[in-house]
Scaffold this motif. Structure first.
Motif, PDB file in Angstrom:
ATOM      1  N   ARG A 171      10.510  11.191 -10.593  1.00 55.94           N
ATOM      2  CA  ARG A 171      10.576   9.916 -11.471  1.00 55.94           C
ATOM      3  C   ARG A 171      10.143  10.384 -13.109  1.00 55.94           C
ATOM      4  O   ARG A 171      10.648   9.903 -13.895  1.00 55.94           O
TER       5      ARG A 171
ATOM      6  N   GLU B 123       5.902   3.457  -9.838  1.00 55.99           N
ATOM      7  CA  GLU B 123       6.126   2.544 -11.032  1.00 55.99           C
ATOM      8  C   GLU B 123       4.665   2.411 -11.652  1.00 55.99           C
ATOM      9  O   GLU B 123       4.406   2.459 -12.875  1.00 55.99           O
TER      10      GLU B 123
ATOM     11  N   ASP C 139       8.116   3.319  -4.271  1.00 51.95           N
ATOM     12  CA  ASP C 139       8.618   3.130  -5.400  1.00 51.95           C
ATOM     13  C   ASP C 139       7.950   2.108  -6.311  1.00 51.95           C
ATOM     14  O   ASP C 139       7.658   2.328  -7.365  1.00 51.95           O
ATOM     15  N   ASP C 140       7.138   1.087  -5.529  1.00 53.83           N
ATOM     16  CA  ASP C 140       6.047   0.540  -6.337  1.00 53.83           C
ATOM     17  C   ASP C 140       4.933   1.118  -6.746  1.00 53.83           C
ATOM     18  O   ASP C 140       4.266   0.998  -7.979  1.00 53.83           O
TER      19      ASP C 140
ATOM     20  N   ARG D  19       3.042   4.012 -15.469  1.00 49.24           N
ATOM     21  CA  ARG D  19       2.513   3.027 -16.248  1.00 49.24           C
ATOM     22  C   ARG D  19       1.039   3.549 -16.696  1.00 49.24           C
ATOM     23  O   ARG D  19       0.517   3.359 -17.780  1.00 49.24           O
TER      24      ARG D  19
END
Length: 338
Positions: free
Chosen positions: A19, A226, A222-223, A230
């Motif tokens: 990512r 993410e 994926d959560d 952040r």
């Protein structure tokens, strides 16, 4: 940014690296590639990262002090994501020394490296396991977590305390992330979903602890990633409202924070297995067993603080997430549908 990811061959580490690389960051990954589980799976994860020009890998152990000192001295990282750890609650009962070496000595080396090389933000993996004997749900970062029920949990709590001391002494911005039962493609073979899928496809009994009545806040990979990205972009800052008269465990007068990253949608283990059965088109043969030492009966994350700080809360349902895992598992291991 130039970011160090420790545990880069791991489930979360490799997915996070991809990512960060996709958005243009430079990533240096380190891992000792131990044989706690299938090393070929770790290598396959690394191969996906090596396909990107911005990725470089070094095989080293974070408990190796001279090697870590050299790494930090030569590289000049902007941020560090520490995911290297000896994982697993049950294994900590069998092999406690592995947890002391990786989770305490290794983490101490990372803190020293960050301190001496001007790292702007250290983010590190804590765990929902730190809630230990707590039974008030959902688990909140503002709750006291002084009663761990496994050595693994105790080392993760210790990491939070060690990081806070460096935030206080040296102004090192530190953020701890309490992950809640992460699952998904490229996951760990020692985790329930992986074991259950393998057992159901082979027609062998699957071990179901606490007779399936355990409740877990299963959180899709994926959560997790993410949320991590952040947080990396939002260095911890002192809380001006913090008071030593009523100390809040979640914040500090120093640049230190802890956050839960969980799905906030707890699911009973038997329901999780039902979803998996539906995705596989086969029924499970369950070996219903008592609770294992060091386990807890229920976890559920209060994610309000994460949402408030970085504007994100996990939302992938187990139905969506398990289906994606099964699709990956069939492709990776060449298993045909029934």
């Amino acid at each position: 940014m130039k970011i160090l990811i420790t545990g880069a061959a791991g489930f979360i580490g490799s997915t996070l690296a991809l990512r960060l690389l996709a958005r243009g960051d430079t990533v240096v990954g380190v891992d000792n590639l131990n044989d706690y589980y299938d090393v070929s799976l770790k290598e396959a994860r690394l191969d996906r990262c090596r396909a990107h020009a911005g990725f470089r890998f070094e095989r080293l152990d974070i408990a190796d002090r001279p090697a870590m000192e050299r790494l930090f001295r030569e590289e000049g990282f902007d941020a560090v994501m520490n995911l290297a750890a000896q994982a697993g609650v049950r294994y900590s009962i069998e092999n406690p020394s592995a947890y002391v070496d990786a989770n305490l000595v290794g983490f101490g080396n990372i803190l020293e490296g960050c301190r001496h090389s001007g790292v702007k933000h250290l983010v590190f993996a804590s765990s929902s396991s730190v809630y230990g004997a707590n039974t008030k749900l959902p688990f909140s970062e503002h709750h006291n977590v002084d009663h761990p029920v496994s050595l693994y949990a105790a080392t993760k709590k210790a990491n939070e305390l060690m990081a806070h001391s460096y935030a206080h002494l040296y102004g090192l911005a530190c953020t701890g992330l309490r992950f809640f039962t992460v699952y998904g493609p490229w996951g760990r073979p020692d985790m329930a979903l992986f074991k259950f899928t393998k057992g159901i496809l082979e027609g062998t009994p699957i071990p179901v602890f606490n007779e399936g009545r355990m409740i877990r806040d299963f959180t899709y990979i994926d959560d997790i990633v993410e949320g991590v990205v952040r947080v990396i972009d939002t260095p911890a800052a002192p809380d001006p409202a913090w008071s030593g008269e009523a100390p809040d465990p979640a914040t500090s007068y120093a640049p230190f924070r802890v956050f839960n990253i969980g799905n906030n949608q707890p699911v009973e283990l038997l329901r999780y297995i039902e979803v998996l059965e539906a995705c596989l088109g086969r029924k499970a043969r369950m070996d219903l067993l008592p609770m294992q030492p060091g386990d807890v009966s229920a976890t559920m994350a209060d994610t309000a603080e994460l949402e408030r700080a970085v504007g994100f809360r996990p939302a992938t349902t187990v139905e969506e997430g398990v289906a994606k895992f099964v699709e990956w598992y069939r492709e990776y291991y060449g298993v045909r549908e029934a």
